[in-house]
Design an enzyme around this catalytic site. Sequence first.
Site, PDB file in Angstrom:
ATOM      1  N   GLU A 166      25.930 -17.351  61.811  1.00 30.58           N
ATOM      2  CA  GLU A 166      25.081 -18.487  62.154  1.00 30.58           C
ATOM      3  C   GLU A 166      25.813 -19.613  62.907  1.00 30.58           C
ATOM      4  O   GLU A 166      25.952 -20.741  62.405  1.00 30.58           O
ATOM      5  CB  GLU A 166      24.410 -19.050  60.893  1.00 30.58           C
ATOM      6  N   GLU A 349      20.861 -11.131  56.329  1.00 34.11           N
ATOM      7  CA  GLU A 349      20.477 -11.974  55.188  1.00 34.11           C
ATOM      8  C   GLU A 349      18.954 -12.118  55.120  1.00 34.11           C
ATOM      9  O   GLU A 349      18.316 -12.384  56.144  1.00 34.11           O
ATOM     10  CB  GLU A 349      21.065 -13.390  55.278  1.00 34.11           C
TER      11      GLU A 349
HETATM   12  N1  LIG Z   1      20.439 -21.939  52.738  1.00 33.81           N
HETATM   13  N2  LIG Z   1      20.629 -20.936  52.448  1.00 33.81           N
HETATM   14  C1  LIG Z   1      20.847 -19.625  52.050  1.00 33.81           C
HETATM   15  C2  LIG Z   1      21.864 -18.913  53.001  1.00 33.81           C
HETATM   16  C3  LIG Z   1      23.264 -19.505  52.872  1.00 33.81           C
HETATM   17  O1  LIG Z   1      23.699 -19.503  51.521  1.00 33.81           O
HETATM   18  C4  LIG Z   1      24.172 -18.621  53.721  1.00 33.81           C
HETATM   19  O2  LIG Z   1      25.555 -18.960  53.551  1.00 33.81           O
HETATM   20  C5  LIG Z   1      23.842 -18.815  55.209  1.00 33.81           C
HETATM   21  O3  LIG Z   1      24.445 -17.747  55.928  1.00 33.81           O
HETATM   22  C6  LIG Z   1      22.332 -18.867  55.483  1.00 33.81           C
HETATM   23  O4  LIG Z   1      21.698 -20.039  55.175  1.00 33.81           O
HETATM   24  C7  LIG Z   1      21.396 -19.001  54.442  1.00 33.81           C
END
Ligand SMILES: N#[N+]C[C@@H]1[C@@H](O)[C@H](O)[C@@H](O)[C@@H]2O[C@H]12
Length: 438
Positions: A166, A349
């Site tokens: 992300e 995810e």
């Molecule tokens: N907020 N939320 C849950 C989840 C987060 O915990 C992850 O680290 C990220 O990759 C993505 O944002 C999603």
Amino acid sequence: MIKRSDFPKNFVFGTATAAYQIEGAANEDGKGPSIWDIFSHTPGKIMTGENGDVACDHYHRFKEDVQLMKEIGLDAYRFSISWPRVMPDGKNINQKGVDFYNRLVDELLEHDITPFITLYHWDLPYALYEKGGWLNSDIAMYFRAYATFMFNELGDRVKHWITLNEPWCSSFLGYFTGEHAPGHKNLQEAIVAAHNLLRSHGHAVQSFREEVKDGTIGLTNVVMKVEPGDSRPESFLAASLVDKFVNAWFHDPVVFGKYPEEAVKVYQERGLQVMENDMDIISTPIDFFGVNYYTRTLVVFDTTNPLGFSYVQGDLPKTEMGWEIYPQGLFDMLVTLKERYRLPLYITENGMAGPDKIENGKVKDTYRIEYLEKHFEKALEAINAGVNLKGYFIWSLMDNFEWAYGYSKRFGIIYVDYNTQKRILKDSAYWLKDFLIS
Ligand SMILES: N#[N+]C[C@@H]1[C@@H](O)[C@H](O)[C@@H](O)[C@@H]2O[C@H]12
């Protein structure tokens, strides 16, 4: 009722985590500080005042956690490497940190669980932040060296790699809104950081092609289904423009070697500098896109906002994060990505935060079972519509440090009692176990 056998034979089901969210051992065995170690210890940054010093203590409990993955019957496990654990200053090797990941990979393979590694899931070595971090164009060389080292260290056993998780979050939450580490609030910095993240991605892919001939590598983006929040034509236009900034901005350059036209002019006026060869490096061919899908984003035309639009809340049922439950958005985005980029996809995810409570030693997260069932159905629908979807990783294996929310949001299919570090399979884990043999 959907069954595992409805999916292609070689389709993988797994769960995902990230180093800073589960490992703990923040100052152990030579690990250096990350920007999240510093950010989480800065008063006022984390809603609950908590940090990742201990988290789920996965650094010490990884064998137990792998055993639980095996008990559930997972095919694969997506996790991230803590860059400052293996390179405390971002450059020099900490062998004890490297040894941990060797042990984790070997434990997974011994249990027939396929490792998928994310090189960067937000925990930049603080020493590199002090050198400018994602604002310093040299970061791409540091990242390339880190990636090359990890490919050589684990590439004989790990064949599936993700460069970045992300980059939109790393750049715009980290440098524009300030909600994430390092907590800056500067649009120009966010734009520069985003470009350097994508340059770093491209350099890592170039190195991968030299170091791991029989592996696959991709980029994971958060994918938001952007829709107009009302029926005004201007709101449809606003939604289309926001889609360019949050989705296309991090996909188009990687495949087409150029940023979306509608957005690039806006960013060039706000500090985007593209050097010669940057776009060639960024568009070094990848093998797949990772798709992190959670919900939709609603925007409306709004002249009172300098950007010309505002986000609005929808009226669908929501998770504990306040995110609408919108499985159709998963189908829509998978088809959109397939038609635009023609690349294999993994859902890297998908999951929900729920009001999980222990009652008589159990967690009755029926809502999470329903959520997963509906999203599995949409994933299968996308496959049947021609999307080359290769896997699905539930976020998350276990409850963990949810960034600025601390431990207040529980996404896991395994409940973690942070006082005792006891793991308790939620009903969703038992449901998944049955699904995986259906
Ligand atoms: N907020 N939320 C849950 C989840 C987060 O915990 C992850 O680290 C990220 O990759 C993505 O944002 C999603």
